[in-house]
Write a protein that holds these residues in place. Structure first.
Motif, PDB file in Angstrom:
ATOM      1  N   LEU A 220       0.818  -1.204   0.000  1.00 37.44           N
ATOM      2  CA  LEU A 220       0.000   0.000   0.000  1.00 37.44           C
ATOM      3  C   LEU A 220       0.857   1.262   0.000  1.00 37.44           C
ATOM      4  O   LEU A 220       1.841   1.367   0.731  1.00 37.44           O
ATOM      5  CB  LEU A 220      -0.906   0.000   1.231  1.00 37.44           C
ATOM      6  N   GLY A 221       0.459   2.212  -0.832  1.00 41.86           N
ATOM      7  CA  GLY A 221       1.142   3.500  -0.867  1.00 41.86           C
ATOM      8  C   GLY A 221       0.176   4.599  -1.242  1.00 41.86           C
ATOM      9  O   GLY A 221      -0.733   4.402  -2.036  1.00 41.86           O
ATOM     10  N   VAL A 222       0.356   5.768  -0.645  1.00 40.80           N
ATOM     11  CA  VAL A 222      -0.473   6.934  -0.978  1.00 40.80           C
ATOM     12  C   VAL A 222       0.405   8.168  -0.896  1.00 40.80           C
ATOM     13  O   VAL A 222       1.288   8.266  -0.039  1.00 40.80           O
ATOM     14  CB  VAL A 222      -1.684   7.050  -0.027  1.00 40.80           C
ATOM     15  N   ARG A 223       0.203   9.103  -1.820  1.00 40.73           N
ATOM     16  CA  ARG A 223       1.015  10.313  -1.826  1.00 40.73           C
ATOM     17  C   ARG A 223       0.128  11.542  -1.814  1.00 40.73           C
ATOM     18  O   ARG A 223      -1.010  11.525  -2.285  1.00 40.73           O
ATOM     19  CB  ARG A 223       1.939  10.327  -3.046  1.00 40.73           C
TER      20      ARG A 223
ATOM     21  N   PRO B 253       6.269  13.642  -8.930  1.00 45.06           N
ATOM     22  CA  PRO B 253       6.019  15.020  -9.358  1.00 45.06           C
ATOM     23  C   PRO B 253       6.464  16.002  -8.283  1.00 45.06           C
ATOM     24  O   PRO B 253       6.361  15.729  -7.088  1.00 45.06           O
ATOM     25  CB  PRO B 253       4.498  15.051  -9.557  1.00 45.06           C
ATOM     26  N   LYS B 254       6.951  17.143  -8.731  1.00 43.67           N
ATOM     27  CA  LYS B 254       7.442  18.155  -7.801  1.00 43.67           C
ATOM     28  C   LYS B 254       6.346  18.550  -6.825  1.00 43.67           C
ATOM     29  O   LYS B 254       5.208  18.768  -7.209  1.00 43.67           O
ATOM     30  CB  LYS B 254       7.914  19.376  -8.583  1.00 43.67           C
ATOM     31  N   GLY B 255       6.700  18.654  -5.553  1.00 45.07           N
ATOM     32  CA  GLY B 255       5.745  19.080  -4.544  1.00 45.07           C
ATOM     33  C   GLY B 255       4.943  17.944  -3.936  1.00 45.07           C
ATOM     34  O   GLY B 255       4.080  18.182  -3.104  1.00 45.07           O
ATOM     35  N   GLU B 256       5.201  16.695  -4.340  1.00 44.72           N
ATOM     36  CA  GLU B 256       4.472  15.560  -3.767  1.00 44.72           C
ATOM     37  C   GLU B 256       5.395  14.732  -2.882  1.00 44.72           C
ATOM     38  O   GLU B 256       6.621  14.760  -3.025  1.00 44.72           O
ATOM     39  CB  GLU B 256       3.879  14.687  -4.875  1.00 44.72           C
ATOM     40  N   PHE B 257       4.782  13.999  -1.954  1.00 45.06           N
ATOM     41  CA  PHE B 257       5.552  13.121  -1.078  1.00 45.06           C
ATOM     42  C   PHE B 257       4.713  11.890  -0.747  1.00 45.06           C
ATOM     43  O   PHE B 257       3.483  11.939  -0.800  1.00 45.06           O
ATOM     44  CB  PHE B 257       5.967  13.848   0.206  1.00 45.06           C
ATOM     45  N   TRP B 258       5.380  10.810  -0.407  1.00 50.34           N
ATOM     46  CA  TRP B 258       4.684   9.581  -0.022  1.00 50.34           C
ATOM     47  C   TRP B 258       4.315   9.641   1.453  1.00 50.34           C
ATOM     48  O   TRP B 258       5.180   9.702   2.320  1.00 50.34           O
ATOM     49  CB  TRP B 258       5.569   8.362  -0.281  1.00 50.34           C
ATOM     50  N   ALA B 259       3.021   9.630   1.743  1.00 48.29           N
ATOM     51  CA  ALA B 259       2.556   9.588   3.130  1.00 48.29           C
ATOM     52  C   ALA B 259       2.688   8.183   3.703  1.00 48.29           C
ATOM     53  O   ALA B 259       2.897   8.006   4.907  1.00 48.29           O
ATOM     54  CB  ALA B 259       1.101  10.050   3.208  1.00 48.29           C
ATOM     55  N   LEU B 260       2.532   7.185   2.830  1.00 46.89           N
ATOM     56  CA  LEU B 260       2.778   5.778   3.168  1.00 46.89           C
ATOM     57  C   LEU B 260       3.375   5.121   1.938  1.00 46.89           C
ATOM     58  O   LEU B 260       3.022   5.474   0.805  1.00 46.89           O
ATOM     59  CB  LEU B 260       1.494   5.053   3.570  1.00 46.89           C
ATOM     60  N   ARG B 261       4.226   4.096   2.151  1.00 44.77           N
ATOM     61  CA  ARG B 261       4.840   3.426   1.007  1.00 44.77           C
ATOM     62  C   ARG B 261       5.140   1.979   1.371  1.00 44.77           C
ATOM     63  O   ARG B 261       5.664   1.682   2.442  1.00 44.77           O
ATOM     64  CB  ARG B 261       6.143   4.142   0.611  1.00 44.77           C
ATOM     65  N   ASP B 262       4.750   1.074   0.483  1.00 45.69           N
ATOM     66  CA  ASP B 262       5.128  -0.344   0.585  1.00 45.69           C
ATOM     67  C   ASP B 262       4.715  -0.953   1.935  1.00 45.69           C
ATOM     68  O   ASP B 262       5.507  -1.604   2.610  1.00 45.69           O
ATOM     69  CB  ASP B 262       6.632  -0.500   0.367  1.00 45.69           C
ATOM     70  N   VAL B 263       3.460  -0.740   2.312  1.00 48.93           N
ATOM     71  CA  VAL B 263       2.934  -1.258   3.576  1.00 48.93           C
ATOM     72  C   VAL B 263       2.114  -2.525   3.303  1.00 48.93           C
ATOM     73  O   VAL B 263       1.194  -2.499   2.485  1.00 48.93           O
ATOM     74  CB  VAL B 263       2.060  -0.207   4.288  1.00 48.93           C
ATOM     75  N   SER B 264       2.459  -3.618   3.983  1.00 43.54           N
ATOM     76  CA  SER B 264       1.759  -4.895   3.797  1.00 43.54           C
ATOM     77  C   SER B 264       1.538  -5.577   5.146  1.00 43.54           C
ATOM     78  O   SER B 264       2.454  -5.632   5.972  1.00 43.54           O
ATOM     79  CB  SER B 264       2.560  -5.837   2.888  1.00 43.54           C
TER      80      SER B 264
ATOM     81  N   GLU C 219      -0.917   3.221  -4.924  1.00 40.65           N
ATOM     82  CA  GLU C 219      -0.331   1.955  -5.340  1.00 40.65           C
ATOM     83  C   GLU C 219      -0.669   0.894  -4.307  1.00 40.65           C
ATOM     84  O   GLU C 219      -0.986   1.190  -3.153  1.00 40.65           O
ATOM     85  CB  GLU C 219       1.188   2.069  -5.518  1.00 40.65           C
ATOM     86  N   GLY C 220      -0.623  -0.365  -4.725  1.00 33.07           N
ATOM     87  CA  GLY C 220      -0.963  -1.458  -3.831  1.00 33.07           C
ATOM     88  C   GLY C 220      -2.464  -1.583  -3.639  1.00 33.07           C
ATOM     89  O   GLY C 220      -3.263  -0.913  -4.296  1.00 33.07           O
ATOM     90  N   ASP C 221      -2.838  -2.467  -2.724  1.00 31.30           N
ATOM     91  CA  ASP C 221      -4.255  -2.771  -2.502  1.00 31.30           C
ATOM     92  C   ASP C 221      -4.557  -2.867  -1.012  1.00 31.30           C
ATOM     93  O   ASP C 221      -3.712  -3.269  -0.217  1.00 31.30           O
ATOM     94  CB  ASP C 221      -4.635  -4.104  -3.157  1.00 31.30           C
ATOM     95  N   VAL C 222      -5.792  -2.507  -0.671  1.00 32.81           N
ATOM     96  CA  VAL C 222      -6.320  -2.761   0.666  1.00 32.81           C
ATOM     97  C   VAL C 222      -7.687  -3.403   0.494  1.00 32.81           C
ATOM     98  O   VAL C 222      -8.549  -2.854  -0.185  1.00 32.81           O
ATOM     99  CB  VAL C 222      -6.386  -1.475   1.525  1.00 32.81           C
ATOM    100  N   GLU C 223      -7.859  -4.572   1.080  1.00 32.14           N
ATOM    101  CA  GLU C 223      -9.119  -5.301   0.986  1.00 32.14           C
ATOM    102  C   GLU C 223      -9.688  -5.486   2.387  1.00 32.14           C
ATOM    103  O   GLU C 223      -9.043  -6.074   3.256  1.00 32.14           O
ATOM    104  CB  GLU C 223      -8.904  -6.666   0.325  1.00 32.14           C
TER     105      GLU C 223
END
Length: 247
Positions: A13-16, A39-50, A84-88
């Motif tokens: 799971l990832g969200v920016r 993209p400029k000005g964006e950041f990952w709030a979460l990344r690669d969470v499983s 990116e990724g999935d949450v079910e």
């Protein structure tokens, strides 16, 4: 006997977010995103969470402010969509994530109870049957016809918890909002959470209170630098967090 099916499955799971939320992403930034460049000005709030959560588990989420704990809860609740990724989520959720979540400022307490409970699938007959208990739990008997926007933050928390804790959803999502309530009301909320856990509900709990985390949770998720760095027994997770963040 086969193992129960997970209640929640989170995979990669990832969200920016944009640091400056004004305006939409440009066509240029969308092409940059497609080529895996940020993209400029964006950041990952979460990344690669499983991780997975089994029915009846009580999970505590720990980490410093701004690392993505509340974002994770909102993704599980369906309030946010992942990049990116999935949450079910394989069962209904009862979310207590934000004080004002789901309530309408100009509607009265009475109207908000009926609206919010109805939006969560409670029938009119069920709302009518549980209404007095919700108002009594929230200690708002004298404020039933008061517009929600005129309530104090403490009153809003009491109302939110009173409604959400009456839902029959199998998964309870609780953010740090309970810290707003006074000591007596928190004790009442905690007793209600104990009842729900004894009834086999699944708890997903974000808190900075070690006492509360150890009381309710048997397992912890440690979010650091927007990634899941430890998934294990709650005592081990809290100890790891404290080691990284000495007082």
């Amino acid at each position: 006997m086969s193992a129960p099916s997970p209640a929640i499955i989170v995979d990669g799971l990832g969200v920016r977010f944009r640091r400056n939320r004004r305006g939409r992403r440009s066509i240029k930034s969308l092409f940059a995103s497609a080529s895996r460049r940020m993209p400029k000005g964006e950041f990952w709030a979460l990344r690669d969470v499983s991780f997975t959560v089994q029915p009846g588990e009580a999970i505590g989420v720990v980490g410093r402010n701004g690392q993505g704990k509340s974002t994770l809860l909102k993704l599980v609740a369906g309030v946010l969509l992942a990049d990116e990724g999935d949450v079910e989520v394989r069962a209904g959720v009862a979310p207590l994530i934000e004080i004002t979540g789901g309530f309408v400022g100009d509607l009265t307490v009475r109207e908000n109870v009926r609206l919010t409970a109805g939006l969560h699938g409670m029938s009119r007959a069920e709302v009518a049957r549980r209404y007095d208990g919700i108002i009594a739990f929230a200690e708002l008997q004298d404020f039933q016809d008061t517009p929600y926007k005129h309530l104090s933050n403490g009153m809003k928390v009491r109302l939110a918890f009173a409604v959400v804790s009456q839902l029959d959803e199998p998964i309870l999502l609780v953010d740090e909002v309970l810290a707003v309530g006074d000591k007596a009301f928190r004790a009442k909320c905690y007793a209600r959470i104990d009842e729900l856990l004894a009834d086999g509900r699944t708890l997903f709990f974000v808190s900075h209170s070690e006492k509360d985390l150890r009381r309710f949770c048997t397992r912890g998720l440690y979010i650091r630098e927007h990634r899941l760095v430890l998934d294990g027994p709650i005592d081990e997770v809290i100890d790891a967090y404290n080691e990284d963040n000495p007082v």
